[in-house]
Every structure is written in structure tokens, then in C-alpha cells.
Scaffold this motif. Structure first.
Motif, PDB file in Angstrom:
ATOM      1  N   MET A 120      54.793  99.156  19.256  1.00  0.00           N
ATOM      2  CA  MET A 120      55.511 100.370  19.638  1.00  0.00           C
ATOM      3  C   MET A 120      55.185 100.812  21.060  1.00  0.00           C
ATOM      4  O   MET A 120      55.900 101.624  21.636  1.00  0.00           O
ATOM      5  N   VAL A 121      54.093 100.284  21.633  1.00  0.00           N
ATOM      6  CA  VAL A 121      53.719 100.662  22.998  1.00  0.00           C
ATOM      7  C   VAL A 121      54.748 100.078  23.961  1.00  0.00           C
ATOM      8  O   VAL A 121      54.926  98.873  24.045  1.00  0.00           O
ATOM      9  N   GLY A 122      55.430 100.931  24.688  1.00  0.00           N
ATOM     10  CA  GLY A 122      56.438 100.468  25.637  1.00  0.00           C
ATOM     11  C   GLY A 122      57.773 100.130  25.025  1.00  0.00           C
ATOM     12  O   GLY A 122      58.678  99.662  25.711  1.00  0.00           O
ATOM     13  N   ALA A 123      57.929 100.357  23.717  1.00  0.00           N
ATOM     14  CA  ALA A 123      59.174  99.999  23.041  1.00  0.00           C
ATOM     15  C   ALA A 123      60.300 100.958  23.413  1.00  0.00           C
ATOM     16  O   ALA A 123      60.070 102.054  23.935  1.00  0.00           O
ATOM     17  N   VAL A 124      61.536 100.555  23.131  1.00  0.00           N
ATOM     18  CA  VAL A 124      62.690 101.430  23.333  1.00  0.00           C
ATOM     19  C   VAL A 124      62.585 102.571  22.316  1.00  0.00           C
ATOM     20  O   VAL A 124      62.735 102.368  21.118  1.00  0.00           O
ATOM     21  N   SER A 125      62.308 103.758  22.793  1.00  0.00           N
ATOM     22  CA  SER A 125      62.033 104.871  21.880  1.00  0.00           C
ATOM     23  C   SER A 125      62.120 106.193  22.621  1.00  0.00           C
ATOM     24  O   SER A 125      62.094 106.248  23.852  1.00  0.00           O
ATOM     25  N   SER A 126      62.197 107.270  21.854  1.00  0.00           N
ATOM     26  CA  SER A 126      62.162 108.618  22.404  1.00  0.00           C
ATOM     27  C   SER A 126      61.589 109.538  21.339  1.00  0.00           C
ATOM     28  O   SER A 126      61.624 109.226  20.149  1.00  0.00           O
TER      29      SER A 126
END
Length: 437
Positions: A302-308
């Protein structure tokens, strides 16, 4: 009798919005929301009272006030506050308003001071908010029977922190911060605790004005991946030469709890590619094994993943870009955006600088992506106020039956981040607080 000002009248009208009327505006079973939420003054005044004056609000990162005497000024709702570290090392948050005549006691945005002195009558306060003295103090003592200097300090808020993030609330009856954050802490650790050295905010705070309602960007960050492929495609092409493309929705999720929301994939460096900096990508890849050992394999992806993500009500961030921001309300149709860049304290200086430049290039007043968003948010706020337009409810029904059980993910988890589940959770929390006397 003097006439009431507009804010007082709207506040009274807002309090007259009974629970039934508010619940008619937010129909979560059908995914329908009344447009009045985004421009109505009485609703906004009730938000200041029942949301911003009652719940925990982000005010600073500990790195911004790391030494005794360090301070910054910010807002909790429309209440100006000072965040200051005193000589004992404790962080205090208090109103930036003199109890004598109400003038600001600090006009600087940040700095280091031993005391704050009101430039109207010279009342002076310590960086713990305590009243230290005033001119002609002996006259107060001799002519005012109820004079008690110990009761005339700057009005203090409760303060608590979580792994570097400082929150405050003026509500003495609010639950503890850990209860407010709940299982969202498990997700926050992806950014705040992936390295033993902790995190820091880089120096500088970008500020800008967007003429929109504060809830529109908050709900966007809590989980509107749906807009990215359309709204931001041209910027992605121009900056990286790549289209946003179709996302594999079967490996993306939306999670929420207590009104907080996080939408994400498991692509590790997908969002970080928007930084367009090879050194950042190399840094993330080099640390993947260490992060997995610290947080587990799933969270390392999840580190650096496409997310908000958004911490209810108005504290948002983009993992991957490491941009953190608050949407400070300035009436129902305008906000001040405050933007910072978060980095691992132990990261190389060159990587930190790449993150700073990446945030400026993407999500800043002149950033390619933020210009797209700001225009949409302003148009949404303005258009929703039309007399005929406001009669039609807004549709928040995507993913009504998408909740799943997951062995590792915390909170209410939904499959696919093209989903309105987190927005509905945001407005469920909004409604609960607005309806609470």
C-alpha cells in the motif's frame, strides 16, 4: 433592539433544522443527498457548531513545533488558534483571541516566541496560554472585585497526537482521539510508521483559496477514484506521456470507519509514478522488504499505491504523493487549502526534495492535477445553488452491495475503489453529528 447579524440568524435557523429535516436530506439507503448541503448558510452554521466545534481536528505535525517556543497559527473551523510548544515540552492549542477585547494576539504564521502580546492593550500570554500580565494590573486588582488573572488566559483546547499528527478539540465530552480514529490507525501507519525514524513535514505551507464547499474535496479524497481516469487523464499524458488507463478493480478496495475513508490498490508504487522521479521509485523499491517486515506484506504493497484518504471531517492526504492538506471552511462556498509534504525523517535529502517538487508539480495551486479538481469543485458548489437545480437529489449509489469480509483489512471493507461506499460513510458520520443535540 439591535438587529441580529446574518451569521446569528442563520445559526438560529440552522438549529431549527430538526432531525427529520436533516435525515430527509441524506438518504443513505437509496444513496441520495440534497444539494442544499453544499451551499446553504444555516446548514453551514450548524456544521461549525456540531462538527468543527465538537470533533477532533488536525492542527499540526509535531515536526512543525519541535522545540520549546515553536508555534504556528491555523484554524479549527473558523476559529483561529495558536499551536505552541511550551517550556515543559507540552504542545498547547488555544484560541488566537484576547479575552479582553477579542483582538488577535498573534499575526505571524509561525516562529518561536516565549510569549504572545496583544497589540491593542498589551495583555501578554505565555506559550501555554496563561495570562502573564497587562498594563496597570494594580488597577484591576483594586477596582474589580472578581478579577482573577488565572481565569483570563487564552481559551484552551484538548490536545492529543498520533505518531506525529497533532489533533485538538474544544469539546470536553468528545471521545479520546484513539477512539475517534479507531481502526483507521492501522491504515495511517502505512505512511506514519513504515520506518523506525518516523515522519516529518517539510518546511513550507502552500495556501490557496478554492470557491467550493469544504465537503466536496473532503469526500473526493475519502474515496473518489472514479473521477481520476477522466478528470486527470490529460494531465497524466502531458506530464508522463501515459494515460491513466483502466484500473483492475478486482484488486482495489474502499475501507471506512467513523467517517474516515481510504480507497486504495495494492500496486505499491502506482501513485508514486505520478512523481515522475526515478529516485523516488528506487527508494520505495529498496525499502519494500523492510516495510513488509515492519507492517506486513499487505501494507507494504500500500506504500505509494494509487490511493486517497480523508480523516473526518477535513484532513486529507494522498499516499504515494505524500501530500497532506486541510480544507479550512470560510463560509459554505469557499475554503482555504493548506498543503504540506510528508516524508520519512530518515529519507535521503535528495529524495525529500523530489517529494517536495513532485507535490508542487501535481497537487498545489499551480499543480496539473489540482487545477483540474479545483475547477470541478467550484462548479459543483456554484451549480448546486440553482433554484430548479436544487430540487434534484445527487446520486451516491455506486457500490451499494459491495461490502466484503477480509482477513487482514480493517473496518468496513468494500471491493473495488470505484465506489461511493466511503462517501456514504462520510455523510453517515456527518448526519450523526448534525443530528446530535
Amino acid at each position: 433592539m439591535e438587529s441580529e447579524n446574518t451569521s446569528e440568524m442563520c445559526a438560529k435557523e440552522g438549529r431549527s433544522l430538526d432531525t427529520g429535516k436533516l435525515r430527509e436530506m441524506v438518504d443513505l439507503d437509496r444513496g441520495l443527498i440534497d444539494r442544499r448541503l453544499f451551499w446553504d448558510e444555516p446548514i453551514y452554521q450548524l456544521e461549525l457548531e456540531r462538527i468543527f466545534a465538537r470533533t477532533w481536528l488536525f492542527v499540526a505535525h509535531e515536526s512543525q513545533v519541535s522545540q520549546p517556543g515553536d508555534f504556528l497559527t491555523t484554524y479549527m473551523g473558523e476559529d483561529g488558534v495558536i499551536v505552541a510548544r511550551d517550556r515543559s515540552g507540552a504542545v498547547n492549542v488555544f484560541l488566537n483571541s484576547c479575552p479582553h477585547r477579542g483582538n488577535k494576539v498573534c499575526f505571524a504564521e509561525e516562529g518561536n516566541r516565549r510569549r504572545f502580546t496583544c497589540n491593542y492593550h498589551g495583555w501578554s500570554f505565555g506559550n501555554d496560554g496563561v495570562l502573564l500580565g497587562m498594563p496597570a494590573e494594580e488597577l484591576y486588582k483594586s477596582t474589580c472585585e472578581e478579577f482573577d488573572k488565572s481565569k483570563l488566559g487564552l481559551h484552551r483546547a484538548r490536545v492529543a497526537s498520533y505518531k506525529g499528527l497533532i489533533f485538538a478539540t474544544f469539546n470536553e465530552r468528545a471521545p479520546e482521539l484513539e477512539e475517534h480514529l479507531g481502526d483507521f490507525r492501522w491504515y495511517l501507519d502505512v505512511l506514519l510508521d513504515n520506518d523506525e525514524g518516523g515522519t516529518e513535514f517539510l518546511g513550507g505551507n502552500l495556501k490557496s483559496i478554492i470557491r467550493c464547499n469544504w465537503k466536496i474535496p473532503a469526500e473526493n479524497f475519502t474515496g473518489d477514484s472514479y473521477h481520476a481516469a477522466w478528470t486527470h487523464n490529460s494531465a497524466a499524458v502531458g506530464m508522463m506521456g501515459l494515460t491513466v488507463g483502466k484500473i483492475d478493480q478486482e484488486r482495489t478496495y474502499a475501507a471506512n470507519m467513523n467517517g474516515h475513508g481510504w480507497q486504495f490498490g495494492m500496486d505499491m508504487i502506482g501513485n508514486a509514478m505520478g512523481m515522475a522521479e526515478q529516485e523516488v521509485l528506487d527508494y520505495l523499491r529498496s525499502r519494500e522488504a523492510d516495510v513488509a517486515a515492519r507492517l506486513g506484506k499487505l501494507r507494504s504493497r500500500m506504500v505509494g499505491a494509487v490511493s486517497s484518504a480523508n480523516v473526518f471531517p477535513n484532513f486529507s492526504f494522498l499516499p504515494g504523493y505524500n501530500t497532506f492538506r486541510t480544507w479550512q471552511p470560510q463560509g459554505p462556498r469557499q475554503i482555504q487549502v493548506q498543503t504540506w509534504t510528508l516524508v520519512n525523517r530518515n529519507a535521503p535529502d535528495s529524495v525529500k526534495e523530489k517529494y517536495r517538487r513532485g507535490v508542487a508539480r501535481t497537487f498545489s495551486p499551480s499543480g496539473l492535477f489540482e487545477m483540474d479538481d479545483g475547477e470541478n469543485w467550484e462548479n459543483c458548489t456554484q451549480t448546486n445553488a440553482g433554484f430548479v437545480t436544487r430540487k434534484q437529489k445527487l446520486h451516491y449509489g455506486l457500490g451499494m452491495n459491495s461490502e466484503i469480509e477480509h482477513d487482514e483489512l480493517k473496518g468496513n471493507v468494500h471491493l473495488r475503489k470505484y465506489n461511493d461506499a466511503n462517501q456514504r460513510a462520510f455523510y453517515r458520520q456527518w448526519l450523526e453529528l448534525m443530528c446530535a443535540e
